[in-house]
Design a protein around this motif. Structure first.
Motif, PDB file in Angstrom:
ATOM      1  N   ILE A 265      62.502  42.541 -83.799  1.00  0.00           N
ATOM      2  CA  ILE A 265      61.385  43.086 -84.572  1.00  0.00           C
ATOM      3  C   ILE A 265      60.068  42.768 -83.868  1.00  0.00           C
ATOM      4  O   ILE A 265      59.803  41.624 -83.477  1.00  0.00           O
ATOM      5  CB  ILE A 265      61.374  42.517 -85.997  1.00  0.00           C
ATOM      6  CG1 ILE A 265      62.643  42.943 -86.743  1.00  0.00           C
ATOM      7  CG2 ILE A 265      60.135  42.987 -86.764  1.00  0.00           C
ATOM      8  CD1 ILE A 265      62.806  42.288 -88.099  1.00  0.00           C
ATOM      9  N   LYS A 266      59.247  43.773 -83.703  1.00  0.00           N
ATOM     10  CA  LYS A 266      57.947  43.615 -83.054  1.00  0.00           C
ATOM     11  C   LYS A 266      56.945  43.024 -84.047  1.00  0.00           C
ATOM     12  O   LYS A 266      56.768  43.548 -85.149  1.00  0.00           O
ATOM     13  CB  LYS A 266      57.436  44.962 -82.560  1.00  0.00           C
ATOM     14  CG  LYS A 266      56.109  44.898 -81.831  1.00  0.00           C
ATOM     15  CD  LYS A 266      55.709  46.288 -81.331  1.00  0.00           C
ATOM     16  CE  LYS A 266      54.386  46.239 -80.594  1.00  0.00           C
ATOM     17  NZ  LYS A 266      54.009  47.597 -80.092  1.00  0.00           N
ATOM     18  N   VAL A 267      56.319  41.918 -83.676  1.00  0.00           N
ATOM     19  CA  VAL A 267      55.310  41.281 -84.525  1.00  0.00           C
ATOM     20  C   VAL A 267      54.084  40.959 -83.683  1.00  0.00           C
ATOM     21  O   VAL A 267      54.158  40.827 -82.463  1.00  0.00           O
ATOM     22  CB  VAL A 267      55.842  39.983 -85.175  1.00  0.00           C
ATOM     23  CG1 VAL A 267      56.920  40.283 -86.193  1.00  0.00           C
ATOM     24  CG2 VAL A 267      56.353  39.000 -84.120  1.00  0.00           C
ATOM     25  N   ASN A 268      52.935  40.817 -84.360  1.00  0.00           N
ATOM     26  CA  ASN A 268      51.745  40.345 -83.665  1.00  0.00           C
ATOM     27  C   ASN A 268      51.648  38.825 -83.802  1.00  0.00           C
ATOM     28  O   ASN A 268      52.582  38.184 -84.296  1.00  0.00           O
ATOM     29  CB  ASN A 268      50.486  41.052 -84.180  1.00  0.00           C
ATOM     30  CG  ASN A 268      50.243  40.796 -85.666  1.00  0.00           C
ATOM     31  OD1 ASN A 268      50.777  39.847 -86.255  1.00  0.00           O
ATOM     32  ND2 ASN A 268      49.441  41.643 -86.297  1.00  0.00           N
ATOM     33  N   ARG A 269      50.545  38.260 -83.405  1.00  0.00           N
ATOM     34  CA  ARG A 269      50.420  36.802 -83.413  1.00  0.00           C
ATOM     35  C   ARG A 269      50.343  36.230 -84.828  1.00  0.00           C
ATOM     36  O   ARG A 269      50.479  35.021 -85.022  1.00  0.00           O
ATOM     37  CB  ARG A 269      49.200  36.369 -82.602  1.00  0.00           C
ATOM     38  CG  ARG A 269      49.334  36.734 -81.134  1.00  0.00           C
ATOM     39  CD  ARG A 269      48.254  36.118 -80.284  1.00  0.00           C
ATOM     40  NE  ARG A 269      48.413  36.512 -78.889  1.00  0.00           N
ATOM     41  CZ  ARG A 269      47.832  35.905 -77.874  1.00  0.00           C
ATOM     42  NH1 ARG A 269      47.042  34.871 -78.095  1.00  0.00           N
ATOM     43  NH2 ARG A 269      48.024  36.312 -76.638  1.00  0.00           N
ATOM     44  N   LYS A 270      50.115  37.100 -85.791  1.00  0.00           N
ATOM     45  CA  LYS A 270      50.097  36.671 -87.193  1.00  0.00           C
ATOM     46  C   LYS A 270      51.451  36.904 -87.858  1.00  0.00           C
ATOM     47  O   LYS A 270      51.581  36.751 -89.070  1.00  0.00           O
ATOM     48  CB  LYS A 270      49.009  37.428 -87.961  1.00  0.00           C
ATOM     49  CG  LYS A 270      47.597  37.130 -87.442  1.00  0.00           C
ATOM     50  CD  LYS A 270      46.548  37.884 -88.238  1.00  0.00           C
ATOM     51  CE  LYS A 270      45.149  37.560 -87.726  1.00  0.00           C
ATOM     52  NZ  LYS A 270      44.090  38.253 -88.516  1.00  0.00           N
ATOM     53  N   MET A 271      52.422  37.294 -87.061  1.00  0.00           N
ATOM     54  CA  MET A 271      53.794  37.566 -87.501  1.00  0.00           C
ATOM     55  C   MET A 271      53.883  38.812 -88.388  1.00  0.00           C
ATOM     56  O   MET A 271      54.854  39.008 -89.111  1.00  0.00           O
ATOM     57  CB  MET A 271      54.417  36.355 -88.227  1.00  0.00           C
ATOM     58  CG  MET A 271      54.263  35.034 -87.507  1.00  0.00           C
ATOM     59  SD  MET A 271      54.694  35.083 -85.749  1.00  0.00           S
ATOM     60  CE  MET A 271      56.404  35.533 -85.792  1.00  0.00           C
ATOM     61  N   GLN A 272      52.879  39.678 -88.290  1.00  0.00           N
ATOM     62  CA  GLN A 272      52.879  40.919 -89.055  1.00  0.00           C
ATOM     63  C   GLN A 272      53.680  41.996 -88.318  1.00  0.00           C
ATOM     64  O   GLN A 272      53.609  42.103 -87.093  1.00  0.00           O
ATOM     65  CB  GLN A 272      51.444  41.416 -89.253  1.00  0.00           C
ATOM     66  CG  GLN A 272      50.591  40.502 -90.103  1.00  0.00           C
ATOM     67  CD  GLN A 272      49.115  40.880 -90.045  1.00  0.00           C
ATOM     68  OE1 GLN A 272      48.608  41.217 -88.969  1.00  0.00           O
ATOM     69  NE2 GLN A 272      48.435  40.827 -91.178  1.00  0.00           N
ATOM     70  N   THR A 273      54.415  42.782 -89.067  1.00  0.00           N
ATOM     71  CA  THR A 273      55.092  43.946 -88.509  1.00  0.00           C
ATOM     72  C   THR A 273      54.148  45.145 -88.568  1.00  0.00           C
ATOM     73  O   THR A 273      52.971  45.003 -88.923  1.00  0.00           O
ATOM     74  CB  THR A 273      56.380  44.263 -89.292  1.00  0.00           C
ATOM     75  OG1 THR A 273      56.020  44.744 -90.608  1.00  0.00           O
ATOM     76  CG2 THR A 273      57.259  43.026 -89.423  1.00  0.00           C
ATOM     77  N   ASP A 283      64.898  34.316 -85.564  1.00  0.00           N
ATOM     78  CA  ASP A 283      65.760  34.931 -84.552  1.00  0.00           C
ATOM     79  C   ASP A 283      65.840  36.449 -84.637  1.00  0.00           C
ATOM     80  O   ASP A 283      66.409  37.080 -83.745  1.00  0.00           O
ATOM     81  CB  ASP A 283      67.181  34.356 -84.654  1.00  0.00           C
ATOM     82  CG  ASP A 283      67.248  32.906 -84.224  1.00  0.00           C
ATOM     83  OD1 ASP A 283      66.223  32.374 -83.747  1.00  0.00           O
ATOM     84  OD2 ASP A 283      68.334  32.298 -84.359  1.00  0.00           O
ATOM     85  N   CYS A 284      65.282  37.039 -85.680  1.00  0.00           N
ATOM     86  CA  CYS A 284      65.254  38.502 -85.764  1.00  0.00           C
ATOM     87  C   CYS A 284      63.991  39.078 -85.137  1.00  0.00           C
ATOM     88  O   CYS A 284      63.876  40.297 -84.970  1.00  0.00           O
ATOM     89  CB  CYS A 284      65.365  38.978 -87.209  1.00  0.00           C
ATOM     90  SG  CYS A 284      63.967  38.499 -88.256  1.00  0.00           S
ATOM     91  N   ALA A 285      63.037  38.212 -84.802  1.00  0.00           N
ATOM     92  CA  ALA A 285      61.728  38.665 -84.341  1.00  0.00           C
ATOM     93  C   ALA A 285      61.515  38.348 -82.863  1.00  0.00           C
ATOM     94  O   ALA A 285      62.103  37.428 -82.307  1.00  0.00           O
ATOM     95  CB  ALA A 285      60.622  38.015 -85.173  1.00  0.00           C
ATOM     96  N   GLU A 286      60.641  39.114 -82.254  1.00  0.00           N
ATOM     97  CA  GLU A 286      60.289  38.958 -80.861  1.00  0.00           C
ATOM     98  C   GLU A 286      59.267  37.844 -80.681  1.00  0.00           C
ATOM     99  O   GLU A 286      58.360  37.683 -81.498  1.00  0.00           O
ATOM    100  CB  GLU A 286      59.660  40.265 -80.370  1.00  0.00           C
ATOM    101  CG  GLU A 286      60.211  40.805 -79.110  1.00  0.00           C
ATOM    102  CD  GLU A 286      59.677  42.195 -78.818  1.00  0.00           C
ATOM    103  OE1 GLU A 286      60.439  42.983 -78.256  1.00  0.00           O
ATOM    104  OE2 GLU A 286      58.508  42.490 -79.135  1.00  0.00           O
ATOM    105  N   SER A 287      59.421  37.080 -79.617  1.00  0.00           N
ATOM    106  CA  SER A 287      58.369  36.171 -79.177  1.00  0.00           C
ATOM    107  C   SER A 287      57.663  36.833 -78.001  1.00  0.00           C
ATOM    108  O   SER A 287      57.931  37.983 -77.667  1.00  0.00           O
ATOM    109  CB  SER A 287      58.964  34.833 -78.735  1.00  0.00           C
ATOM    110  OG  SER A 287      59.685  34.219 -79.770  1.00  0.00           O
ATOM    111  N   TYR A 288      56.758  36.094 -77.365  1.00  0.00           N
ATOM    112  CA  TYR A 288      56.219  36.582 -76.099  1.00  0.00           C
ATOM    113  C   TYR A 288      56.048  35.402 -75.156  1.00  0.00           C
ATOM    114  O   TYR A 288      55.897  34.246 -75.562  1.00  0.00           O
ATOM    115  CB  TYR A 288      54.909  37.354 -76.292  1.00  0.00           C
ATOM    116  CG  TYR A 288      53.710  36.513 -76.638  1.00  0.00           C
ATOM    117  CD1 TYR A 288      52.880  36.008 -75.620  1.00  0.00           C
ATOM    118  CD2 TYR A 288      53.374  36.212 -77.948  1.00  0.00           C
ATOM    119  CE1 TYR A 288      51.772  35.236 -75.925  1.00  0.00           C
ATOM    120  CE2 TYR A 288      52.270  35.447 -78.260  1.00  0.00           C
ATOM    121  CZ  TYR A 288      51.471  34.957 -77.241  1.00  0.00           C
ATOM    122  OH  TYR A 288      50.378  34.190 -77.544  1.00  0.00           O
TER     123      TYR A 288
END
Length: 550
Positions: A265-273, A283-288
């Motif tokens: 799942i693509k998220v920004n730095r605030k963990m928003q989709t 583990d379902c979300a992307e880091s960078y």
């Protein structure tokens, strides 16, 4: 405000706890399809082995705990079937009663985690083929180990879980074979470091098979034989599939939540989709990557907890933001620890860096105080001097050093900065020049002071291609006669000055010793006498011999 969290392991429960700390009035509800929440997934191999006696040590919290301590309503065995973002409604099924109902939310957190990759292998659904992702999986494997009296097991995959399972099954007296499709075990490492891991497995009696894959599992009704693509057959009383995990994103994807290039799942730095009031973490979300700024999928409990805390803060008005990761990992395999952070040599080259690589072989503390050897591979950018990544293998002290490197890399340290760190020293803990400091010295010498290194792979390539190169073994004659690099001549360091007139100052010259220190001294002598192209063999003959066994 009504907050609903889907998923109750590391990220979901961290989000719930932080949200409650920030906001006492919010209504917080958590749904999880599993029977257990907030468990230590990374501890499961040790529960199957002999280190953890009871499952309660890994599952110390339940729904009642979260209600009592955090006033969070946790519903296990409840699966969210659908998210309707426009109406902010969830469809939920009670997996015990089969009842289906709807729940409204103001803020939604998707923390659905990851699930095991299930390869399409004939016979892969037999009852003694196991995956290890949750506590129920561990219960089943442990029951197999304790009640079926198995003598042999095949582990497919050699990542963290695969190798931790190799250790723990061996501790149970089970003969273990590890099958890896890649060219070396632990594909996250560079090959010249993975060889240390493979050799340690072999020392402990684990059969290691690389460049091969499982095509069929034979036996009725249970597996008794594993058939590999090469035609090799392995007897097995049971099989552990540890070929990796992938993000559990089907629910999110159906709801219109955007995925990133990694498939998470693509998220920004605030963990928003991409959808208002829907967040994702764990583990379902992307880091960078802190190194490249690019999306990175590295499912680890430490990252999941961090993401969960940031999410819980954001949904209750806080300002925490995710700063990215280096992809740091460490695991124990028998009495060896393996740590890694940042970019590998292979990754750094792929990103376009002109890299400098060193192999530093040093004890974690003085030998007179029971010190044991570590091998530290460090990768730096030749143009900026910045440290890009580190891999370490050793029996002790690995965790301490990898964390120092992590901290240094996070704050943009250059190789020269490592030497200037004021690290703690006393014989029970370190050498006077800590291996971290020594690594900085080696890299800085190569980057700024002309003491260039050549890796074993580069030396082997020159020998293979028949290039004109002078290889000088600077060890004592007895060591040279025992074993040496192909084509090397023996000129002990104390004799090099006497031999200067017999050497060609224009020829590419490689010096080496056992681990690198005396080789560097010989290199210095030659450079100071006007030799133009002198390299020191990185990690010395010890590292070369380890990496020339093919």
């Amino acid at each position: 405000m009504k907050i609903i969290i889907i998923g109750g392991v590391a990220a979901g429960t961290s989000a719930a706890a932080k949200a409650r700390r920030n906001n006492e009035n919010a209504q917080i509800t958590l749904f999880d399809a599993d029977s257990d929440v907030s468990y230590s997934g990374c501890g499961l191999p040790y529960f199957i082995g002999t280190e953890v006696e009871g499952r309660e040590q890994l599952v110390p919290r339940d729904a009642a705990f979260f209600k009592q301590k955090y006033n969070v309503d946790v519903y296990t065995r409840h699966q969210v079937l659908e998210i309707q973002p426009q109406s902010k409604v969830l469809t939920v099924q009670n997996l015990v009663t089969q009842e289906i109902f709807q729940e409204r939310y103001d803020k939604l957190v998707v923390a659905t985690g990851a699930k095991s990759v299930v390869p399409a292998i004939e016979g892969g659904n037999k009852p003694n083929v196991f995956y290890l992702r949750n506590v129920i999986n561990a219960d089943r494997i442990r029951e197999q180990v304790l009640t079926a009296n198995p003598k042999s097991a095949v582990i497919v995959g050699s990542g963290f879980i695969g190798l931790e399972m190799a250790e723990n099954l061996t501790a149970r007296g089970i003969a273990v074979s590890v099958v890896e499709m890649a060219g070396h075990v632990m594909p996250a490492l560079d090959q010249d470091m993975a060889v240390y891991v493979a050799d340690h497995l072999l020392e402990k009696g684990v059969q290691v098979i690389v460049n091969d894959s499982v095509i069929r599992l034979e036996g009725e009704p249970s597996v008794s034989k594993v058939i590999l693509k090469s035609g090799k057959e392995i007897d097995a009383d049971f099989v552990i599939m540890a070929v990796g995990v992938r993000p559990n994103i089907e629910l999110a994807q159906k709801s219109g939540i955007e995925l990133g290039p990694t498939g998470a799942i693509k998220v920004n730095r605030k963990m928003q989709t991409n959808i208002d009031d829907i967040y994702a973490c764990g583990d379902c979300a992307e880091s960078y990557s802190l190194m490249t700024g690019k999306p990175l999928y590295r499912p680890l409990g430490s990252t999941a907890n961090k993401m969960g805390r940031i999410t819980g803060d954001q949904i209750t008005g806080g300002d925490l933001e995710f700063r990215g990761i280096l992809g740091t990992g460490i695991f124990k395999m028998f009495d060896m620890a393996v740590g890694q952070t940042g970019l590998t040599e292979k990754e750094a080259k792929k990103e376009g860096y002109e890299v400098v690589v060193c192999h530093n072989i040093k004890p974690d503390k003085p030998e007179y105080y029971h010190g044991s050897e570590m091998v530290i591979k460090a990768v730096a950018d030749k143009n900026t001097g910045k440290v890009l990544g580190v891999q370490i293998v050793g029996r002790s002290g690995v965790d301490k050093r990898i964390d120092v490197f992590v901290t240094a890399i996070t704050f943009g340290a250059k190789a020269e900065d490592l030497f200037h760190l004021d690290l703690a020293y006393a014989p029970p803990f370190s050498t006077t020049k800590d291996p971290v400091m020594y690594t900085g010295m080696i890299l800085d010498n190569a980057i700024r002071r002309g003491r260039v290194l050549m890796t074993p792979a580069e030396v082997q390539e020159k020998i293979k291609n028949g290039e004109e190169v002078k290889i000088i073994d600077a060890r004592v004659t007895k060591q040279y006669e025992k074993a040496h690099v192909e084509g090397a001549v023996n000129i002990p360091q104390e004799n090099i000055r006497k031999a200067l007139d017999s050497l060609d100052k224009e020829m590419v010259t490689v010096t080496y010793c056992n681990k690198g220190v005396t080789g560097n001294a010989a290199q210095n002598i030659l450079i100071n006498h006007g030799f133009k192209n002198v390299y020191n063999l990185s990690g010395g003959y010890k590292n070369y011999s380890k990496n020339s066994k093919k």
